[in-house]
Design an enzyme around this catalytic site. Structure first.
Site, short mmCIF file in Angstrom:
data_model
loop_
_atom_site.label_atom_id
_atom_site.label_comp_id
_atom_site.label_asym_id
_atom_site.label_seq_id
_atom_site.Cartn_x
_atom_site.Cartn_y
_atom_site.Cartn_z
N ARG A 98 8.43 4.21 5.00
CA ARG A 98 8.11 5.63 5.18
C ARG A 98 7.35 6.10 3.96
O ARG A 98 7.61 5.63 2.84
CB ARG A 98 9.38 6.48 5.27
CG ARG A 98 10.29 6.11 6.38
CD ARG A 98 9.92 6.82 7.66
NE ARG A 98 10.71 6.26 8.74
CZ ARG A 98 10.56 6.59 10.01
NH1 ARG A 98 9.66 7.49 10.36
NH2 ARG A 98 11.30 6.04 10.93
N ILE A 99 6.45 7.04 4.18
CA ILE A 99 5.75 7.65 3.06
C ILE A 99 6.68 8.67 2.41
O ILE A 99 7.31 9.49 3.09
CB ILE A 99 4.45 8.32 3.55
CG1 ILE A 99 3.51 7.22 4.06
CG2 ILE A 99 3.80 9.13 2.43
CD1 ILE A 99 2.29 7.73 4.78
N LEU A 100 6.80 8.57 1.09
CA LEU A 100 7.69 9.47 0.36
C LEU A 100 6.95 10.78 0.08
O LEU A 100 5.81 10.77 -0.38
CB LEU A 100 8.14 8.80 -0.93
CG LEU A 100 9.00 7.54 -0.72
CD1 LEU A 100 9.13 6.74 -2.01
CD2 LEU A 100 10.37 7.92 -0.17
N ASN A 114 7.39 1.14 -6.44
CA ASN A 114 7.24 0.56 -5.11
C ASN A 114 6.75 -0.87 -5.24
O ASN A 114 5.97 -1.19 -6.15
CB ASN A 114 6.23 1.38 -4.30
CG ASN A 114 6.03 0.82 -2.90
OD1 ASN A 114 6.99 0.59 -2.16
ND2 ASN A 114 4.78 0.59 -2.52
N HIS A 116 4.65 -3.77 -3.33
CA HIS A 116 3.65 -3.84 -2.25
C HIS A 116 3.08 -5.26 -2.19
O HIS A 116 2.67 -5.81 -3.22
CB HIS A 116 2.53 -2.84 -2.51
CG HIS A 116 1.50 -2.83 -1.43
ND1 HIS A 116 1.69 -2.17 -0.23
CD2 HIS A 116 0.29 -3.44 -1.34
CE1 HIS A 116 0.63 -2.37 0.54
NE2 HIS A 116 -0.23 -3.13 -0.11
N ASP A 148 3.06 7.67 -6.69
CA ASP A 148 2.54 9.02 -6.86
C ASP A 148 2.37 9.66 -5.48
O ASP A 148 2.95 9.17 -4.50
CB ASP A 148 1.26 9.03 -7.72
CG ASP A 148 0.08 8.35 -7.03
OD1 ASP A 148 0.19 8.01 -5.83
OD2 ASP A 148 -0.94 8.16 -7.70
N ASP A 152 0.41 3.88 -1.85
CA ASP A 152 0.09 2.62 -2.54
C ASP A 152 -0.98 2.82 -3.62
O ASP A 152 -1.91 2.02 -3.78
CB ASP A 152 -0.38 1.55 -1.53
CG ASP A 152 0.69 1.24 -0.50
OD1 ASP A 152 1.88 1.34 -0.84
OD2 ASP A 152 0.34 0.89 0.64
C1 GRF Z 1 8.05 -6.92 0.67
O1 GRF Z 1 7.08 -7.92 0.85
C2 GRF Z 1 7.46 -5.71 0.00
O2 GRF Z 1 6.39 -6.00 -0.85
C3 GRF Z 1 6.96 -4.91 1.17
O3 GRF Z 1 7.92 -5.10 2.16
C4 GRF Z 1 8.54 -6.36 2.00
C5 GRF Z 1 10.02 -6.13 2.00
O4 GRF Z 1 10.70 -7.33 2.21
N1 GRF Z 1 6.76 -3.52 0.81
P1 GRF Z 1 12.29 -7.38 2.12
O5 GRF Z 1 12.85 -6.31 3.06
O6 GRF Z 1 12.67 -7.10 0.70
O7 GRF Z 1 12.66 -8.74 2.57
#
Ligand code: GRF
Length: 221
Positions: A98-100, A114, A116, A148, A152
């Site tokens: 979800r977008i915070l 976060n 990513h 922010d 991302d």
């Molecule tokens: C990770 O690859 C993270 O970078 C992305 O979602 C995935 C989450 O994986 N935002 P998990 O739920 O921690 O296994």
């Protein structure tokens, strides 16, 4: 989960939506004393394996589904208040889909990060691994960044590269990225909780970062 643990240092709250493998890696690293902190709570926006694991591990766990609230703002505020009630030193979004909202983000200045699965600013958004494959890049990776108001987009704290193999599909590539994330996230959390992170606008320095934030390939002679 609590027994035998070193005295808690920093208080970490983890936001999840899915399998929660990064939550597990972080909680285990805390329990082993590799991170001077404790995952004190996990919050999800849906029932998921991550929140179920947290419950089983004795970590406070809650599901706040947006659909249960009158508006997105109401949900955001409830999420913010719930996370704040755990008095976090660090809030980690690890697979939270979800977008915070700005109201949430502004409540945790400098302590909301976060994870990513790409080398940002390449491939932002919900399909980073798929997009990297579609673009044909030979190297992708993972990024930990401050959150922010844009998706991302916040200042980058650490990155690791992962090679794309010729026979990769989304699943195989994402699994290798996650394996890297499972080491990177605890390292970054340790740096935050040890006060080794210096934020200067978009430039973030992690003192004592052995990897210099981008694998071992610094290009330095
Ligand atoms: C990770 O690859 C993270 O970078 C992305 O979602 C995935 C989450 O994986 N935002 P998990 O739920 O921690 O296994």
């Amino acid at each position: 989960m609590n027994e035998g643990r070193r005295p808690a240092g920093g208080r970490i709250v983890v936001l999840v939506s899915g399998s929660g493998s990064n939550l597990r890696a972080l909680a285990v690293a805390c329990r082993r004393g590799e991170v001077p902190g404790t995952v004190v709570a996990t919050v999800a926006d849906r029932a998921c394996a991550g929140v179920a694991w947290a419950e089983g591990a004795g970590i406070a766990a809650a599901v706040l589904e947006p659909g249960a609230f009158a508006s997105r703002d109401a949900w955001s505020e409830a999420l913010r208040d719930l996370v704040a009630s755990h008095r976090p030193d660090l809030v980690v979004s690890a697979g939270f889909m979800r977008i915070l909202s700005p109201a949430f983000v502004d409540a945790f200045p400098g302590i909301l990060i976060n994870l990513h699965p790409s080398l940002l600013p390449a491939f932002p958004g919900a399909h980073a691994v798929r997009d990297a494959l579609a673009a044909g890049v030979k190297v992708t990776g993972t990024t930990v960044h401050l959150v922010d108001h844009l998706v991302d987009h916040g200042a980058i704290v650490a990155q690791r590269a992962v090679e794309v193999l010729d026979d990769d599909d989304e699943s195989s590539l994402h699994e290798r990225i996650k394996a890297v994330e499972h080491r990177l996230l605890p390292e970054v959390c340790a740096a935050f909780l040890e006060g080794r992170v210096r934020i200067e606008g978009r430039r973030v320095r992690v003192e004592g970062d052995r990897s210099r934030g981008c694998g071992s390939r610094t290009g330095r002679p």
